[in-house]
Design a protein around this motif. Sequence first.
Motif, PDB file in Angstrom:
ATOM      1  N   ASP A  93       0.831  -1.201   0.000  1.00  0.00           N
ATOM      2  CA  ASP A  93       0.000   0.000   0.000  1.00  0.00           C
ATOM      3  C   ASP A  93       0.866   1.251   0.000  1.00  0.00           C
ATOM      4  N   VAL A  94       0.239   2.335  -0.434  1.00  0.00           N
ATOM      5  CA  VAL A  94       0.880   3.644  -0.481  1.00  0.00           C
ATOM      6  C   VAL A  94      -0.155   4.676  -0.057  1.00  0.00           C
ATOM      7  N   GLU A  95       0.289   5.710   0.664  1.00  0.00           N
ATOM      8  CA  GLU A  95      -0.619   6.774   1.098  1.00  0.00           C
ATOM      9  C   GLU A  95       0.046   8.124   0.897  1.00  0.00           C
ATOM     10  N   THR A  96      -0.761   9.140   0.606  1.00  0.00           N
ATOM     11  CA  THR A  96      -0.271  10.500   0.509  1.00  0.00           C
ATOM     12  C   THR A  96      -1.388  11.454   0.878  1.00  0.00           C
ATOM     13  N   ARG A  97      -1.026  12.612   1.314  1.00  0.00           N
ATOM     14  CA  ARG A  97      -1.994  13.669   1.629  1.00  0.00           C
ATOM     15  C   ARG A  97      -1.810  14.774   0.612  1.00  0.00           C
ATOM     16  N   ARG A  98      -2.916  15.285   0.071  1.00  0.00           N
ATOM     17  CA  ARG A  98      -2.864  16.330  -0.947  1.00  0.00           C
ATOM     18  C   ARG A  98      -3.799  17.468  -0.575  1.00  0.00           C
ATOM     19  N   ARG A  99      -3.392  18.692  -0.921  1.00  0.00           N
ATOM     20  CA  ARG A  99      -4.243  19.862  -0.695  1.00  0.00           C
ATOM     21  C   ARG A  99      -5.336  19.925  -1.758  1.00  0.00           C
ATOM     22  N   ASN A 100      -6.464  20.502  -1.394  1.00  0.00           N
ATOM     23  CA  ASN A 100      -7.538  20.759  -2.344  1.00  0.00           C
ATOM     24  C   ASN A 100      -7.076  21.922  -3.228  1.00  0.00           C
ATOM     25  N   THR A 101      -7.064  21.722  -4.535  1.00  0.00           N
ATOM     26  CA  THR A 101      -6.558  22.748  -5.449  1.00  0.00           C
ATOM     27  C   THR A 101      -7.643  23.677  -5.965  1.00  0.00           C
ATOM     28  N   GLY A 102      -8.877  23.495  -5.539  1.00  0.00           N
ATOM     29  CA  GLY A 102      -9.986  24.311  -6.052  1.00  0.00           C
ATOM     30  C   GLY A 102     -10.437  23.759  -7.397  1.00  0.00           C
ATOM     31  N   GLY A 103     -11.723  23.833  -7.652  1.00  0.00           N
ATOM     32  CA  GLY A 103     -12.243  23.222  -8.877  1.00  0.00           C
ATOM     33  C   GLY A 103     -12.223  21.711  -8.740  1.00  0.00           C
ATOM     34  N   LYS A 104     -12.114  21.040  -9.862  1.00  0.00           N
ATOM     35  CA  LYS A 104     -12.120  19.580  -9.868  1.00  0.00           C
ATOM     36  C   LYS A 104     -10.717  19.049  -9.586  1.00  0.00           C
ATOM     37  N   ASP A 105     -10.626  18.090  -8.661  1.00  0.00           N
ATOM     38  CA  ASP A 105      -9.366  17.413  -8.356  1.00  0.00           C
ATOM     39  C   ASP A 105      -9.443  16.006  -8.934  1.00  0.00           C
ATOM     40  N   THR A 106      -8.424  15.616  -9.695  1.00  0.00           N
ATOM     41  CA  THR A 106      -8.390  14.283 -10.287  1.00  0.00           C
ATOM     42  C   THR A 106      -7.178  13.528  -9.752  1.00  0.00           C
ATOM     43  N   PHE A 107      -7.429  12.329  -9.256  1.00  0.00           N
ATOM     44  CA  PHE A 107      -6.383  11.468  -8.712  1.00  0.00           C
ATOM     45  C   PHE A 107      -6.306  10.210  -9.566  1.00  0.00           C
ATOM     46  N   THR A 108      -5.081   9.790  -9.871  1.00  0.00           N
ATOM     47  CA  THR A 108      -4.867   8.583 -10.663  1.00  0.00           C
ATOM     48  C   THR A 108      -3.873   7.692  -9.939  1.00  0.00           C
ATOM     49  N   LEU A 109      -4.207   6.422  -9.824  1.00  0.00           N
ATOM     50  CA  LEU A 109      -3.312   5.415  -9.275  1.00  0.00           C
ATOM     51  C   LEU A 109      -2.893   4.517 -10.428  1.00  0.00           C
ATOM     52  N   SER A 110      -1.585   4.376 -10.615  1.00  0.00           N
ATOM     53  CA  SER A 110      -1.042   3.449 -11.611  1.00  0.00           C
ATOM     54  C   SER A 110      -0.224   2.402 -10.881  1.00  0.00           C
ATOM     55  N   VAL A 111      -0.443   1.142 -11.233  1.00  0.00           N
ATOM     56  CA  VAL A 111       0.342   0.042 -10.688  1.00  0.00           C
ATOM     57  C   VAL A 111       0.909  -0.747 -11.859  1.00  0.00           C
ATOM     58  N   LYS A 112       2.168  -1.190 -11.707  1.00  0.00           N
ATOM     59  CA  LYS A 112       2.819  -1.914 -12.789  1.00  0.00           C
ATOM     60  C   LYS A 112       3.775  -2.932 -12.184  1.00  0.00           C
ATOM     61  N   PRO A 113       3.540  -4.211 -12.446  1.00  0.00           N
ATOM     62  CA  PRO A 113       4.514  -5.183 -11.972  1.00  0.00           C
ATOM     63  C   PRO A 113       5.817  -4.947 -12.735  1.00  0.00           C
ATOM     64  N   VAL A 114       6.954  -5.005 -12.043  1.00  0.00           N
ATOM     65  CA  VAL A 114       8.229  -4.781 -12.714  1.00  0.00           C
ATOM     66  C   VAL A 114       8.359  -5.799 -13.846  1.00  0.00           C
ATOM     67  N   GLY A 115       8.576  -5.296 -15.058  1.00  0.00           N
ATOM     68  CA  GLY A 115       8.668  -6.145 -16.239  1.00  0.00           C
ATOM     69  C   GLY A 115       7.325  -6.418 -16.901  1.00  0.00           C
ATOM     70  N   GLY A 116       6.236  -5.832 -16.365  1.00  0.00           N
ATOM     71  CA  GLY A 116       4.902  -6.078 -16.909  1.00  0.00           C
ATOM     72  C   GLY A 116       4.259  -4.804 -17.426  1.00  0.00           C
ATOM     73  N   SER A 117       2.976  -4.862 -17.664  1.00  0.00           N
ATOM     74  CA  SER A 117       2.215  -3.728 -18.194  1.00  0.00           C
ATOM     75  C   SER A 117       1.524  -2.960 -17.066  1.00  0.00           C
ATOM     76  N   ALA A 118       1.379  -1.663 -17.279  1.00  0.00           N
ATOM     77  CA  ALA A 118       0.762  -0.785 -16.273  1.00  0.00           C
ATOM     78  C   ALA A 118      -0.758  -0.832 -16.358  1.00  0.00           C
ATOM     79  N   CYS A 119      -1.397  -0.611 -15.213  1.00  0.00           N
ATOM     80  CA  CYS A 119      -2.848  -0.496 -15.093  1.00  0.00           C
ATOM     81  C   CYS A 119      -3.120   0.757 -14.277  1.00  0.00           C
ATOM     82  N   SER A 120      -4.248   1.433 -14.546  1.00  0.00           N
ATOM     83  CA  SER A 120      -4.531   2.640 -13.767  1.00  0.00           C
ATOM     84  C   SER A 120      -6.020   2.866 -13.574  1.00  0.00           C
ATOM     85  N   LEU A 121      -6.317   3.627 -12.528  1.00  0.00           N
ATOM     86  CA  LEU A 121      -7.675   4.044 -12.166  1.00  0.00           C
ATOM     87  C   LEU A 121      -7.645   5.525 -11.856  1.00  0.00           C
TER      88      LEU A 121
END
Length: 126
Positions: A93-121
Amino acid sequence: MKKNLIATTALVATAAAGTAVLTAAPANADVERRGSCAGAVYELNVDRERGGFEVSGDLEGARAGSEWKVTVRHDGTVATSRVLRADDEGELDVETRRRNTGGKDTFTLSVKPVGGSACSLSVSLR
């Protein structure tokens, strides 16, 4: 009979309390997205906290000891990026805290096994 009455009363009280908790939560307080990647399940959670966001990414069902590059982006900018090793139960797992930037905030998580293909949400909040 008395045991059934007590059990029924406890069940009704528990259900009523659960309903109150669910309806009392503010809209968009918690957002969760889930996907699968290379046989593992990964999840992006974004929670509103004190004028900002708590962002977490979790991965379950990976091969124990496997390495994954995990990246969290906020509005396209890298918030954190690391190569992590799945624990003995195939989790990381990974965690981070982010400030609200005003307007719409978009967060993306990408995971990729080393040597494999990336996936994201992605999750967007106003």
